[in-house]
Design an enzyme around this catalytic site. Structure first.
Site, mmCIF file in Angstrom:
data_model
loop_
_atom_site.group_PDB
_atom_site.id
_atom_site.type_symbol
_atom_site.label_atom_id
_atom_site.label_comp_id
_atom_site.label_asym_id
_atom_site.label_seq_id
_atom_site.Cartn_x
_atom_site.Cartn_y
_atom_site.Cartn_z
ATOM 1 C CG ASP A 398 -2.449 1.043 1.242
ATOM 2 O OD1 ASP A 398 -2.151 1.591 0.302
ATOM 3 O OD2 ASP A 398 -3.633 0.288 2.087
ATOM 4 C CG ASP A 512 -7.250 3.209 -3.595
ATOM 5 O OD1 ASP A 512 -7.860 3.590 -3.719
ATOM 6 O OD2 ASP A 512 -6.021 3.347 -2.520
ATOM 7 C CD GLU A 515 -12.529 6.718 -5.778
ATOM 8 O OE1 GLU A 515 -13.054 5.285 -5.823
ATOM 9 O OE2 GLU A 515 -11.806 8.071 -5.639
ATOM 10 N NE ARG A 594 -10.938 4.099 -3.953
ATOM 11 C CZ ARG A 594 -10.573 4.804 -2.885
ATOM 12 N NH1 ARG A 594 -10.694 4.343 -1.474
ATOM 13 N NH2 ARG A 594 -10.989 6.546 -2.795
ATOM 14 C CG ASP A 610 -10.972 2.025 1.952
ATOM 15 O OD1 ASP A 610 -10.510 0.323 1.211
ATOM 16 O OD2 ASP A 610 -10.524 2.527 1.775
ATOM 17 C CG HIS A 668 -5.468 -4.943 1.868
ATOM 18 N ND1 HIS A 668 -4.639 -4.643 2.121
ATOM 19 C CD2 HIS A 668 -6.468 -3.262 1.218
ATOM 20 C CE1 HIS A 668 -4.400 -2.680 2.212
ATOM 21 N NE2 HIS A 668 -5.661 -2.798 1.346
#
Length: 928
Positions: A398, A512, A515, A594, A610, A668
């Protein structure tokens, strides 16, 4: 145990619709100006109408209404059929406000849940809308002109609309409504162009002239699939609305949301606007998928796709009915007629594109956490997994691997050994995947951070309305955002990845925060006033603003304004990343994203975000992954054991069992929580986790073949039960179990403190995967033993599953001998197939570099037929055949005519071992 009966409800058979061929619209008498709303509602409407008129007459005789008079046209509309005329949130809708829009106002008690209920302000049957002025034939269908006589109540409504209808295939209809005079933004998605008009469509189409409406029927049953006369069409510059009745309440899709698989139609509004937020019920989440699948009575299915990327909401109501509301673009609908749900999803993917074939290693087990803290600690976890011989194909990091959370860097102290770790993974047949975010740090001294300097020099970031890079805030602090709608950005992205790959030769990429996510609302300067950031109507987005935790809608991008492109951001980044990976590695790309949008499956998989370490979250992962199967993104899974919060040993064990059957399987964890990889638990839990991963690895040939079928023709991999049993109404709401393909039933434990699980077993013979014992179900709920170390798996009669002796990586596994599991049907037949290639090269099927085998059983003879062969198949052998459901003990077994030793158990399992057959050679095996 409860038995379930098949659906036997008779479907009414209305008279066949006409589609006139002389260039004029068909205008059935029931679709004229008189109450077009109630086509097909029959007795219900007649009763309501009679009741309303009676009440109205009595009120007049007794002295009228207490307060303003309500006309009968408002009273005759049943509550479930009231389409909302005042959908604005945070407005107390008064009678005055409502009637200023020309609508009916009747107060209803609010629902106890606190959610929205029956609208107080709703459209009367005679609300002014568009009329179909003309309709002419074209080579592919027809073109029409829609005219509005009176202005709508949203600004800049469009007076004349163009209607395009194309009969693209016998099972696909394309209806598009746009401005007749001026071009409008349309989604830049490649879609197939029909070359000729469908000759024998399984649908019939009709129109209502005034008010304009579309009526679509299934020819075989007469079922009305769409009837848009139920509410007025509104088409303003920033408010487009069209509603339809639905033929049943069984509706699925419309992502991305945390919800049951089967949506509630009880005044439920689903918003589509990509948003960074932990999965929570009723929130708009990371991706936008304006597609629904609907099951009709009797087992037929159809799907509807609105090709529109603007902020949108879909309002569901118990009529049953549905309203699309979007604030830009055009109304561009594709309707897929199936007629079964599998075919609907295939037809949808014929438009948006079939998913990419993943590399084999992508289907292995992946391990990650935020908070390893160093490359050495990451390495220690990998070594611990190897020491316990627990399967693992990929190790991830990450954002803590980065230097100051900046893309394309790694921490020179804590992650100094990262290149050595990646080298070690590769030596052991394992892969490395790291995270990247689209926010590029903007505060470094000039000349010290090439990604920002070069992006700025080339003009590759989102800009404000003033033409300067829009600055937000993400993990590294102040950031600019890459504009992936610009082809030049793809080249810059490639160059950044090439430079990083030279130091850290990664194998896959996790994209990630796309958006795109922003820790500020809009930018460091907020957002400017104007109709893009403050539109006349804002759908029910989390935060009540389009810029909530993202960038300004007014931000400028190469292809358009962010207002139009926001929901495409993750798709465009995935496309750039896939292209870069192919150029860097020359092999199939592996990307997990994502944010997603239709056609994303061509470039990436998806994880469900998440989540939390809670039993509830484990359950919700199943409708999540099944929904993404509908969306054409089969490579999907949730964070196994939960991302945030602290897991328990029991929860993590059960979740590892379920997660071993996610198409994409990754454990994860967040920072500052205890580790949750399999090595940290008790010997019993660790063994249970290892065993279920070995089961997954044994099934890799079967899973890989399912992905081939997804890539080739759009089959689903993880599949809802109703896809295989659409006529069985008991399956329509099931989302605590699922299938792999058509034949492997997974029934996980989803609650604590139990040693059994109750699951639905559809009609037919099912075999225990591990032992081959049979269950003959009439279609019923069955209680199954489920101690902590056991996951219930059942094989459907008539299937042949290719399996393999499992190893600790997919690379080791693929060299091991195969075992074919044959599950005989009640008529002693079975069928299966196997796709085999090198597991990573590009376009193996398209280039012919693969093997494809078909397995078949009839009359006690198993045959393996090689339909296509490649060199890889010569390196693998078929060692064992396990045949479930052999009712009589055989006296002998013949392999290509030669007698072979065998074993036969009381539970009717015949096993023939030590076959030593090359996969590249066909053979037959007979039992007598």
């Amino acid at each position: 145990m409860k038995s379930y009966q098949k659906l036997t409800t008779a479907v009414p058979q209305p008279a066949a619709c006409r589609l006139e061929e002389e260039g004029a619209t068909s205008t059935p008498t029931s679709h004229g100006k008189l109450a077009p709303w109630w086509v097909g509602s029959g007795l219900l409407v007649a009763a309501v109408l009679l009741s309303a008129i009676t009440v109205w007459v009595l009120r007049q005789v007794s002295g009228g209404w207490p307060g303003p008079t309500l006309p009968p046209k408002c009273l005759l509309i049943p509550e479930s059929h009231r389409f909302d005329c005042y959908p604005e949130r945070h407005v107390v809708v008064t009678q005055e406000l409502c009637e200023s829009r020309g609508c009916c106002f009747i107060e209803s008690p609010p629902p106890a849940t606190g959610k929205r209920g029956v609208p107080w302000c709703f459209y009367p049957p005679d609300f002014p809308t568009y009329a179909l002025e003309s309709l002419n034939q074209t080579a592919l269908g027809m073109v029409g002109l829609l005219v509005r006589r009176e202005k709508a109540y949203y600004p800049q409504d469009i007076e004349m609309l163009r209607l395009d209808v194309e009969f693209e295939t016998d099972t696909r209809l394309h209806i598009k409504i746009t401005d007749a005079a001026n071009p409008r933004y349309e989604v830049p998605l490649e879609v197939p162009r029909a070359m000729k008009k469908a000759e024998n469509p399984i649908y019939s189409l009709d129109f209502s002239r005034d008010p304009f409406g579309v009526l679509l029927r299934r020819r075989a049953t007469g079922t009305v699939l769409l009837n848009t006369t139920v509410a007025p069409l509104i088409f303003a510059d920033q408010f487009l609305q069209i509603a339809t009745s639905l033929p049943s309440r069984f509706l699925y899709g419309l992502g991305e949301h945390r919800d049951t698989l089967l949506h509630s139609l009880d005044w439920n509004t689903l918003t589509l606007w990509a948003r960074d937020v932990s999965p929570t019920e009723s929130f708009n989440l990371y991706g936008a998928h304006p597609f629904y699948l609907l099951m009709e009575e009797g087992g037929d299915a159809h799907g509807v796709f609105l090709l529109n990327s603007n902020a949108m909401e879909v309002a569901l109501q118990p009529a049953p009915g549905l309203t699309w509301r979007t604030i830009g673009g055009v109304l561009d609908f594709y309707i897929f007629l199936g007629p079964d749900p599998n075919m609907v999803i295939q037809q949808y993917q014929q438009v948006i594109g079939f998913p990419a074939m993943p590399p084999l290693w992508a289907l292995g087990f992946h391990l990650c956490r935020w908070g390893y803290g160093s490359s050495n600690e990451t390495w220690q976890t990998v070594r611990a997994m190897r020491n316990y011989q627990i399967p693992q194909d990929a190790q991830w990091n990450d954002i803590d691997y980065m230097d100051g959370y900046r893309d394309f860097t790694f921490d020179p102290q804590k992650f100094a050994s990262l290149p050595s770790l990646v080298e070690d993974l590769h030596k052991h047949g394992q892969r490395y995947v790291m995270i990247l975010d689209p926010g590029i740090s903007s505060t470094n001294p000039h000349g010290s951070y090439w990604p920002f300097d070069e992006g700025l020099r080339r003009g590759l970031f989102l800009n404000t309305t003033q033409g300067q890079p829009l600055i937000g805030q993400v993990w590294p602090g102040f950031t600019a955002f890459a504009d992936f709608s610009n082809p030049d950005t793809h080249q810059w992205w490639l160059e950044n990845l090439q430079r990083f790959h030279a130091h850290v030769p990664f194998d896959g990429i996790w994209i990630d925060m796309n958006e795109p996510s922003n820790f500020m609302d809009g930018s460091e300067d907020g957002c400017p006033p104007g109709e893009l950031d403050s539109p006349p109507y804002t759908p029910a987005v989390l935060g009540d603003s389009l810029s909530a935790k993202t960038v300004c809608a007014s931000a400028k991008q190469k292809a358009s304004v962010h207002y139009n492109l926001h929901n495409l951001y993750g798709l465009m980044e995935a496309k750039a990343t896939a292209s870069a990976l192919i150029q860097i590695r020359g092999k199939r790309p592996f990307i997990i994203s994502r944010s997603t949008f239709p056609s994303q499956g061509r470039y990436s998989g998806h994880w469900l975000g998440d989540n939390r370490s809670q039993w509830k979250d484990m359950y919700y992962s199943i409708p999540g992954l099944l929904s993404f199967s509908l969306f054409g993104i089969p490579l999907v899974g949730a964070d196994i054991c939960g991302f945030s919060g602290s897991t328990s040993e029991e929860l993590c064990t059960r979740w590892m069992q379920l997660g071993a059957f996610y198409p994409f399987a990754r454990n994860h964890n967040t920072q500052n929580e205890k580790a949750q990889d399999p090595t940290v638990f008790s010997p019993a839990a660790r063994t249970a986790m290892k065993d279920v991963l070995l089961t997954r690895y044994s099934l890799l040939p079967f899973l890989y073949t399912l992905f081939h079928r997804a890539h080739l023709q759009g089959d689903t991999v993880a599949r809802p039960l109703f896809f295989e049993f659409p006529w069985d109404v008991a399956t329509l709401g099931l989302d605590k179990q699922f299938l792999w393909g058509r034949s492997l039933l997974v029934t996980p434990v989803l609650e604590p403190g139990v040693d059994s699980v109750t699951g639905y077993v559809p009609r037919g013979v099912w075999y225990d995967f591990y032992k081959g014992s049979s269950v003959n179900s009439s279609g019923e709920m069955l209680k199954m033993s489920a101690p902590l170390e056991h996951l219930n798996l059942h094989v459907r009669e008539g299937a042949i599953l290719p399996t393999q002796k499992p190893g600790t990586t997919s690379e080791v596994t693929r060299g091991n001998p195969l075992r074919l599991i044959v599950a005989l049907s009640s008529s002693a037949t079975a069928w299966g197939d196997l796709f085999w290639d090198d597991g990573e090269s590009l376009d193996t099927f398209e280039r012919g570099s693969y093997s494809y085998l078909v397995f078949n059983v009839t009359q006690n003879i198993f045959t393996s037929t090689v339909l296509h062969a490649s060199t890889e198949a010569t390196e693998v052998t078929i060692d064992t055949l396990s045949i479930f459901g052999v009712r009589e003990p055989p006296s002998k077994v013949l392999l290509n005519g030669q007698e072979k030793p065998f074993s036969y158990l009381d539970n009717q399992v015949l096993t023939v071992s030590n076959l030593g057959l090359s996969l590249s050679q066909g053979f037959s095996l007979q039992w007598l």
